[in-house]
Design an enzyme around this catalytic site. Sequence first.
Site, PDB file in Angstrom:
ATOM      1  N   ALA A  26      16.459 -13.302 -14.803  1.00  0.00           N
ATOM      2  CA  ALA A  26      16.865 -14.668 -15.596  1.00  0.00           C
ATOM      3  C   ALA A  26      15.587 -15.220 -15.497  1.00  0.00           C
ATOM      4  O   ALA A  26      14.574 -15.059 -14.703  1.00  0.00           O
ATOM      5  CB  ALA A  26      17.727 -15.246 -14.555  1.00  0.00           C
ATOM      6  N   GLU A  27      15.309 -16.119 -16.757  1.00  0.00           N
ATOM      7  CA  GLU A  27      14.218 -16.998 -16.741  1.00  0.00           C
ATOM      8  C   GLU A  27      14.028 -18.203 -15.552  1.00  0.00           C
ATOM      9  O   GLU A  27      12.816 -18.516 -15.252  1.00  0.00           O
ATOM     10  CB  GLU A  27      14.407 -17.871 -17.998  1.00  0.00           C
ATOM     11  CG  GLU A  27      15.319 -18.892 -18.244  1.00  0.00           C
ATOM     12  CD  GLU A  27      15.112 -19.601 -19.282  1.00  0.00           C
ATOM     13  OE1 GLU A  27      14.119 -19.699 -20.120  1.00  0.00           O
ATOM     14  OE2 GLU A  27      16.230 -20.501 -19.487  1.00  0.00           O
ATOM     15  N   ALA A  28      15.216 -18.176 -14.883  1.00  0.00           N
ATOM     16  CA  ALA A  28      15.194 -19.156 -13.670  1.00  0.00           C
ATOM     17  C   ALA A  28      14.399 -18.609 -12.604  1.00  0.00           C
ATOM     18  O   ALA A  28      14.163 -19.586 -11.687  1.00  0.00           O
ATOM     19  CB  ALA A  28      16.652 -19.749 -13.659  1.00  0.00           C
ATOM     20  N   TYR A  29      14.431 -17.468 -12.644  1.00  0.00           N
ATOM     21  CA  TYR A  29      13.688 -16.638 -11.410  1.00  0.00           C
ATOM     22  C   TYR A  29      12.279 -16.837 -11.385  1.00  0.00           C
ATOM     23  O   TYR A  29      11.553 -15.790 -11.939  1.00  0.00           O
ATOM     24  CB  TYR A  29      14.235 -15.343 -11.222  1.00  0.00           C
ATOM     25  CG  TYR A  29      15.674 -15.012 -11.379  1.00  0.00           C
ATOM     26  CD1 TYR A  29      16.510 -15.917 -10.789  1.00  0.00           C
ATOM     27  CD2 TYR A  29      16.216 -13.768 -11.401  1.00  0.00           C
ATOM     28  CE1 TYR A  29      17.874 -15.935 -10.847  1.00  0.00           C
ATOM     29  CE2 TYR A  29      17.493 -13.543 -11.528  1.00  0.00           C
ATOM     30  CZ  TYR A  29      18.360 -14.602 -11.095  1.00  0.00           C
ATOM     31  OH  TYR A  29      19.754 -14.149 -10.844  1.00  0.00           O
ATOM     32  N   GLY A  30      11.724 -17.926 -10.908  1.00  0.00           N
ATOM     33  CA  GLY A  30      10.347 -18.184 -10.890  1.00  0.00           C
ATOM     34  C   GLY A  30       9.565 -18.194 -12.083  1.00  0.00           C
ATOM     35  O   GLY A  30       8.631 -17.369 -12.468  1.00  0.00           O
TER      36      GLY A  30
END
Length: 363
Positions: free
Chosen positions: A100-104
């Site tokens: 996911a783009e939300a992972y770091g």
Amino acid sequence: MKRVVSFGATMPLSALLVLPNSIYALQNLFSPPKLPSFPGLISGGNTPAPLQKRIQLGTLSVSPMGLGTLNLPINKEIDDETTQVLKTASELGINFADTAEAYGFGKSETMTRNCLRDANLEVGDNGMNIATKFAPVPWRPDGSSVVEACKASAERLGVEKIPLYQIHWPDIIQPFKSFGYENRKDELFWDGLAECYLSGLVENVGVSNYGPETLLRASDALSKRGVPITSNQINLSLARYRSSEATLKICDELGIKVLAYFPLANGLLAGKYSVETPPSWPKSITMKKYYEGTAPILNALKDIAEKRQKTVPQVAINWTMMKGAIPIPGARNVDMARDNFGAMGWALTEDEVFQLEAASAAS
């Protein structure tokens, strides 16, 4: 603390994980488990999912398990241990991973690409099908944000077309809700997801952390544009079965595949901790109510694991496959990967499924 970012803004990752789970719990109906399960979930006359080499996920032909990448060491662009995990996963028949783009700050996507290349694996059915996710954060205004984010994710992953692109959670992060103002943009984001599909940026689309009501709305909206929802990624384990039951049923009725993250309930069902073997301080305090609450499930898991000569994690993960879901546990090292993926190649009996779900109801 890990932080996620998009277009220059930051937010604690823990907040992004907790909020979807909280609303997800509210969206689901609670009822005791029952057998037989929903039609098609326990395979009946068909070959059970854990015994299959490949299953259909939209247009993709994927392994009955995948690999989650939430906990990759994103402080670097490539990691030897992650490369070895991906190699091991592929050797064991795994060809599906989720990020996911939300992972770091998108670093998980970049590391996934780099480690796949280092492992000599291509993106696709013959290597590793990659799913990633759009983060519907408040500063993203409309459907064009989904298209822009999709293109950015594709660049980080090094692909022209993303195999599976998902919306990470419903538009529930409403910073001004306490002041009586909400600006839910779910429909706009669904339009953007449809654009990604119709323009050929992605091969399949899905959603994540959607309960029954939101899933039905999304399905209706996207079907009007001729866009099928391939998957709904949810927090599914024996520790959350009762709160997931209604969503499993709706997914089955709509023909939407369930992707199961946290199939080991953040490690609670791995058999490592119990009342007799608590974690070290301070986890012995902060986690006490959780491992005490899951004691009936752990006892049932250990009983079946001993009889079947499997590990506790393997039994817990096999259960998610027997419910028709594709579990995507993480693996910090090769040993953990081998243990987790040992959940494939054998199947729980219906009596064992019943035993586990009865234990879940008692927890």
